[in-house]
Design a protein around this motif. Structure first.
Motif, mmCIF file in Angstrom:
data_model
loop_
_atom_site.group_PDB
_atom_site.id
_atom_site.type_symbol
_atom_site.label_atom_id
_atom_site.label_comp_id
_atom_site.label_asym_id
_atom_site.label_seq_id
_atom_site.Cartn_x
_atom_site.Cartn_y
_atom_site.Cartn_z
ATOM 1 N N GLY A 189 0.835 -1.184 0.000
ATOM 2 C CA GLY A 189 0.000 0.000 0.000
ATOM 3 C C GLY A 189 0.880 1.248 0.000
ATOM 4 O O GLY A 189 1.824 1.369 -0.780
ATOM 5 N N ALA A 190 0.589 2.187 0.900
ATOM 6 C CA ALA A 190 1.361 3.421 0.980
ATOM 7 C C ALA A 190 2.692 3.238 1.700
ATOM 8 O O ALA A 190 3.531 4.138 1.692
ATOM 9 C CB ALA A 190 0.542 4.500 1.693
ATOM 10 N N ASP A 191 2.895 2.082 2.308
ATOM 11 C CA ASP A 191 4.108 1.837 3.092
ATOM 12 C C ASP A 191 5.190 1.174 2.243
ATOM 13 O O ASP A 191 4.918 0.213 1.512
ATOM 14 C CB ASP A 191 3.787 0.947 4.290
ATOM 15 N N VAL A 192 6.414 1.685 2.381
ATOM 16 C CA VAL A 192 7.553 1.166 1.616
ATOM 17 C C VAL A 192 8.763 1.074 2.538
ATOM 18 O O VAL A 192 9.046 2.007 3.291
ATOM 19 C CB VAL A 192 7.893 2.077 0.419
ATOM 20 N N THR A 193 9.469 -0.060 2.497
ATOM 21 C CA THR A 193 10.725 -0.181 3.240
ATOM 22 C C THR A 193 11.856 -0.534 2.281
ATOM 23 O O THR A 193 11.672 -1.316 1.344
ATOM 24 C CB THR A 193 10.640 -1.246 4.353
ATOM 25 N N PHE A 194 13.009 0.049 2.526
ATOM 26 C CA PHE A 194 14.191 -0.154 1.684
ATOM 27 C C PHE A 194 15.224 -1.038 2.383
ATOM 28 O O PHE A 194 16.382 -1.061 1.997
ATOM 29 C CB PHE A 194 14.820 1.192 1.339
ATOM 30 N N SER A 195 14.808 -1.751 3.392
ATOM 31 C CA SER A 195 15.727 -2.576 4.179
ATOM 32 C C SER A 195 15.620 -4.041 3.739
ATOM 33 O O SER A 195 14.505 -4.568 3.643
ATOM 34 C CB SER A 195 15.367 -2.455 5.654
ATOM 35 N N PRO A 196 16.777 -4.671 3.473
ATOM 36 C CA PRO A 196 18.157 -4.202 3.572
ATOM 37 C C PRO A 196 18.629 -3.523 2.289
ATOM 38 O O PRO A 196 18.183 -3.874 1.193
ATOM 39 C CB PRO A 196 18.935 -5.492 3.826
ATOM 40 N N MET A 197 19.564 -2.574 2.418
ATOM 41 C CA MET A 197 20.137 -1.882 1.265
ATOM 42 C C MET A 197 21.654 -1.852 1.398
ATOM 43 O O MET A 197 22.193 -1.344 2.377
ATOM 44 C CB MET A 197 19.585 -0.463 1.159
ATOM 45 N N LEU A 198 22.328 -2.403 0.402
ATOM 46 C CA LEU A 198 23.789 -2.432 0.348
ATOM 47 C C LEU A 198 24.263 -1.464 -0.722
ATOM 48 O O LEU A 198 23.809 -1.522 -1.865
ATOM 49 C CB LEU A 198 24.283 -3.846 0.020
ATOM 50 N N THR A 199 25.166 -0.557 -0.343
ATOM 51 C CA THR A 199 25.752 0.338 -1.343
ATOM 52 C C THR A 199 27.283 0.240 -1.233
ATOM 53 O O THR A 199 27.821 -0.838 -1.327
ATOM 54 C CB THR A 199 25.222 1.773 -1.174
ATOM 55 N N GLY A 200 27.980 1.344 -1.025
ATOM 56 C CA GLY A 200 29.443 1.267 -1.020
ATOM 57 C C GLY A 200 29.970 1.292 -2.445
ATOM 58 O O GLY A 200 29.505 2.064 -3.279
ATOM 59 N N GLY A 201 30.908 0.392 -2.755
ATOM 60 C CA GLY A 201 31.372 0.317 -4.132
ATOM 61 C C GLY A 201 32.835 -0.072 -4.269
ATOM 62 O O GLY A 201 33.592 -0.109 -3.301
ATOM 63 N N GLN A 202 33.221 -0.355 -5.518
ATOM 64 C CA GLN A 202 34.607 -0.673 -5.876
ATOM 65 C C GLN A 202 34.775 -0.478 -7.383
ATOM 66 O O GLN A 202 34.073 -1.132 -8.146
ATOM 67 C CB GLN A 202 34.947 -2.115 -5.505
#
Length: 375
Positions: free
Chosen positions: A195-208
């Motif tokens: 619905g109107a609820d959104v979670t972005f967990s888990p999110m991995l970023t960083g980089g190489q």
């Protein structure tokens, strides 16, 4: 036994050991997830979330409807083979947790490889990402894909932006739960929508690598967050630093791939022990990472972050001055855990070249607060 006999026996034993090792290595290469566990200590088993199965429809807001519309347009552009690769059942816990900082050759991803998309389909996928992520979030993805293409290609490890994948768990819906995934080496966007609820967990970023040339500019991918963390460190008094600094050497991620449900005691200095100006600096650290989320969902999340700030801890492992980016830091709050973990790579200019950045909501990882049944 004569000396020559002993030598032959030792040689035969060595050959036997080499043969066994060769069999083991070949076996591990054929089972890359097992290899990841043996050599990297990584748990690649599916998350254990017992789903409800039946869900009450929820009302949607404008942002959810925009995300759903963009997702449907992308899926409608796919042929049957592509659609089959991209779509999973919502209760597929193996795919739900199928992400990693390791490349495709070690951790095979599920989903549709973006290297198999046409130009038009790629534009439609970019439109989905543009609705889900903020402008900064899309930029971060583009930086990571560009960084990936600077790494020499390898048939085994499969370094390259074409080895990034998109997947949907469940059908995009404005009222029922579903999940969107995008990622590859050093990037994992896991978004659960209900619905109107959104979670972005888990999110991995960083980089190489972390330093790249992009659009005619020199880009340091993690610059904003490490500068924000350093600013808070620089603002602390000697007494506050004694509390905040937990070790003299950086450590590895504690909430990375395979760590669903991880629980650790918060460490470092507590938000309630900071001045108002220092609290603002702590908010800026959190905001630097969560600003990857679209403005609508970011506003809701940052309101919760602000409400929890007095119960939020900031911990630091490593040197407190010097070349930025070489120390680990962690932010721990009831509904937010952020980690920044530098790796050993140093570029030709002596700057940090490789890092893992992790975000989890321990109260709602993978949307578990909404979708998990009784335990």
């Amino acid at each position: 036994m004569k000396e020559s006999g002993k030598t032959k026996l030792i040689f035969k034993c060595l050959l036997a050991v080499v043969a066994v090792l060769a069999v083991v290595i070949v076996g591990l290469l054929q089972h890359p997830r097992l290899l990841a566990g043996v050599f990297f200590g990584m748990d690649t088993s599916p998350v254990e979330i017992s789903l409800k199965g039946l869900y009450e429809p929820r009302g949607a807001d404008e942002k959810t409807r925009e995300i759903v519309a963009a997702s449907e347009a992308f899926l409608n552009s796919l042929d049957d083979r592509q659609k089959q690769a991209a779509m999973y059942a919502f209760d597929d816990n193996a795919q739900r947790s199928n992400w990693s900082n390791l490349p495709e050759g070690i951790i095979p991803r599920g989903g549709l490889k973006i290297g198999q998309l046409s130009r038009e389909q790629r534009a439609l996928l970019d439109a989905v990402l543009g609705e889900i992520m903020s402008k900064k979030g899309v930029e971060n993805i583009n930086y990571q894909l560009a960084a990936e293409d600077t790494i020499p290609q390898s048939d085994f490890l499969k370094y390259h932006s074409e080895y990034f994948y998109v997947a949907f768990l469940g059908k995009p819906s404005a009222s029922l739960p579903w999940m969107f995934q995008f990622g590859g080496h050093h990037l994992a966007i896991n978004v659960t929508v209900y619905g109107a609820d959104v979670t972005f967990s888990p999110m991995l970023t960083g980089g190489q690598p972390l330093h790249i040339r992009y659009g005619g500019e020199d880009i340091f991918i993690v610059e904003e967050e490490i500068n924000a963390a350093q600013a808070l460190m620089d603002s602390l008094t000697a007494q506050q630093k004694e509390i905040a600094v937990r070790g003299t050497e950086p450590i590895s991620l504690l909430f990375g791939p395979g760590e669903y449900g991880a629980v650790i005691a918060p460490e470092g200095i507590k938000g309630s022990d900071l001045t108002e100006a220092q609290k603002q600096l702590l908010l800026e650290i959190i905001g630097a990472r969560l600003s990857f989320i679209n403005s609508d969902d970011n506003a809701a999340k940052m309101a919760t972050v602000a409400a929890e700030l007095n119960d939020t801890y900031f911990g630091w492992w490593g040197e407190t001055t010097g070349n930025p980016g070489f120390s680990y830091f962690r932010v721990t709050a009831p509904s937010t855990v952020l980690e920044y973990s530098p790796q050993d790579d140093v570029d030709a200019d002596g700057k940090i070249g490789h890092a893992h950045s992790m975000y989890r909501n321990p109260q709602n990882d993978y949307g578990s607060a909404w979708i998990e049944g009784e335990k």
